[in-house]
Design an enzyme around this catalytic site. Structure first.
Site, PDB file in Angstrom:
ATOM      1  N   CYS A 177      -0.111  33.877 -11.925  1.00 54.52           N
ATOM      2  CA  CYS A 177      -0.828  34.375 -13.101  1.00 54.52           C
ATOM      3  C   CYS A 177      -1.921  33.367 -13.405  1.00 54.52           C
ATOM      4  O   CYS A 177      -1.631  32.250 -13.851  1.00 54.52           O
ATOM      5  CB  CYS A 177       0.121  34.540 -14.285  1.00 54.52           C
ATOM      6  SG  CYS A 177      -0.694  35.071 -15.811  1.00 54.52           S
ATOM      7  N   ARG A 187       0.370  45.450 -12.250  1.00 55.29           N
ATOM      8  CA  ARG A 187       1.705  45.952 -11.935  1.00 55.29           C
ATOM      9  C   ARG A 187       2.702  45.337 -12.923  1.00 55.29           C
ATOM     10  O   ARG A 187       2.698  44.138 -13.177  1.00 55.29           O
ATOM     11  CB  ARG A 187       2.107  45.624 -10.494  1.00 55.29           C
ATOM     12  CG  ARG A 187       2.161  44.153 -10.185  1.00 55.29           C
ATOM     13  CD  ARG A 187       2.734  43.837  -8.812  1.00 55.29           C
ATOM     14  NE  ARG A 187       2.790  42.389  -8.637  1.00 55.29           N
ATOM     15  CZ  ARG A 187       3.401  41.762  -7.663  1.00 55.29           C
ATOM     16  NH1 ARG A 187       4.016  42.468  -6.723  1.00 55.29           N
ATOM     17  NH2 ARG A 187       3.403  40.463  -7.573  1.00 55.29           N
ATOM     18  N   CYS A 242      -7.174  39.623 -16.776  1.00 56.74           N
ATOM     19  CA  CYS A 242      -6.246  39.245 -15.707  1.00 56.74           C
ATOM     20  C   CYS A 242      -6.931  38.174 -14.869  1.00 56.74           C
ATOM     21  O   CYS A 242      -7.945  38.460 -14.210  1.00 56.74           O
ATOM     22  CB  CYS A 242      -5.884  40.463 -14.849  1.00 56.74           C
ATOM     23  SG  CYS A 242      -4.831  40.082 -13.431  1.00 56.74           S
ATOM     24  N   GLY A 243      -6.390  36.956 -14.899  1.00 62.98           N
ATOM     25  CA  GLY A 243      -7.038  35.855 -14.201  1.00 62.98           C
ATOM     26  C   GLY A 243      -7.032  36.011 -12.700  1.00 62.98           C
ATOM     27  O   GLY A 243      -8.067  35.844 -12.036  1.00 62.98           O
TER      28      GLY A 243
END
Length: 273
Positions: free
Chosen positions: A70, A208, A216-217
């Site tokens: 992440c 997902r 979203c990195g």
């Protein structure tokens, strides 16, 4: 153990600092659901002790599934450690591979998420395919087709569609279909990217296990790599997500670097959870 509510460009996290614990802990979907009652989040970021690095970093999506990486969560964890007096460079171990972070001049953090993985087995896909442009597409409700996404693993699997008009794409409707397609045996994160210039990308990501998030990195990193491989952008760009702007750089050694805003919202009391 201390717990914090944080976000990176709107990407919401609970960060658990367990570095003083005797060993790693596992979290069930029931544990995750109990934490969401205290604070809604996209990912749970857990810092465990590591003999090889400053911390071992683990990630769970809010559906209870553990994942390998992440990007924004790693930035948030690094920022937390920097603010706690850590040295100006940190290292993390994770199931997605080793990562490094450095403190920036404004107190923010940049993370080196390691090399982009580009072989079809790295994504992974269920059959051999050129990951520059997959022989894969999806039909929109109005009959239009999106074709030929690039595929990249950033420790977790991504596909990225280049689109002309991001606002016209029904992401919440088609995202689950792509996520669960048989081509992706471990499911997949799906990015929809509108290129506005060689160094300027507008991006939305259906993650997902988390759905459509504000940022979203790893998705931003995958978008830069996928679009560069298709000749659409340079090796460095600002990725604009709904929650903010994320500068991304793909260096000559193949490593992908991510920076951007981090917010510490509050410390959480998870006793009894």
């Amino acid at each position: 153990m201390r717990a914090y509510a944080m976000n990176g460009a709107g990407n919401a996290f609970i960060v658990l600092d367990r570095r003083d614990a005797s060993g790693p802990a596992a979290y069930t979907p029931q544990d995750i659901a109990a934490m969401e009652v205290v604070h809604a989040f996209d990912q749970l970021i857990v810092l465990d002790p590591s003999s090889e690095a400053d911390a071992d970093l683990r990630v769970w999506n809010n559906d209870g599934g553990e994942v390998g990486a992440c990007g924004n969560g790693t930035r948030a964890a690094a920022w937390l450690l920097f603010e706690g007096g850590a040295k100006s460079q940190l290292s993390f171990t994770s199931s997605g591979g080793p990562m490094r972070a450095q403190r920036l001049g404004d107190g923010a953090a940049e993370v080196d998420l390691g090399p982009a993985r580009l072989d079809w087995r790295d994504i992974p896909l269920s059959l051999p395919m050129d990951t520059v442009r997959l022989d894969f597409g999806v039909t929109l409700p109005d009959g239009r087709r999106l074709e030929g996404p690039g595929a990249v693993s950033m420790g977790n699997p991504h596909v990225v569609f280049a689109v002309e008009d991001l606002a016209s794409i029904p992401i919440a409707e088609i995202g689950p279909r792509i996520e669960h397609d048989p081509l992706f045996p471990e499911r997949v994160n799906t990015g929809f990217a509108q290129v506005r210039g060689r160094n300027d990308i507008r991006l939305k990501v259906f993650e997902r296990g988390a759905g459509l998030t504000l940022a979203c990195g790893t998705g931003a990193c995958a978008a830069l790599v996928a679009l560069h491989r298709q000749g659409l952008v340079d090796r460095e760009a600002v990725i604009e997500a709904d929650g903010g702007k994320l500068p991304v750089r793909w260096d000559d050694q193949g490593h992908v670097h991510l920076s951007g805003p981090v917010v510490l919202e509050r410390e959480l009391d998870l006793r009894g959870v």
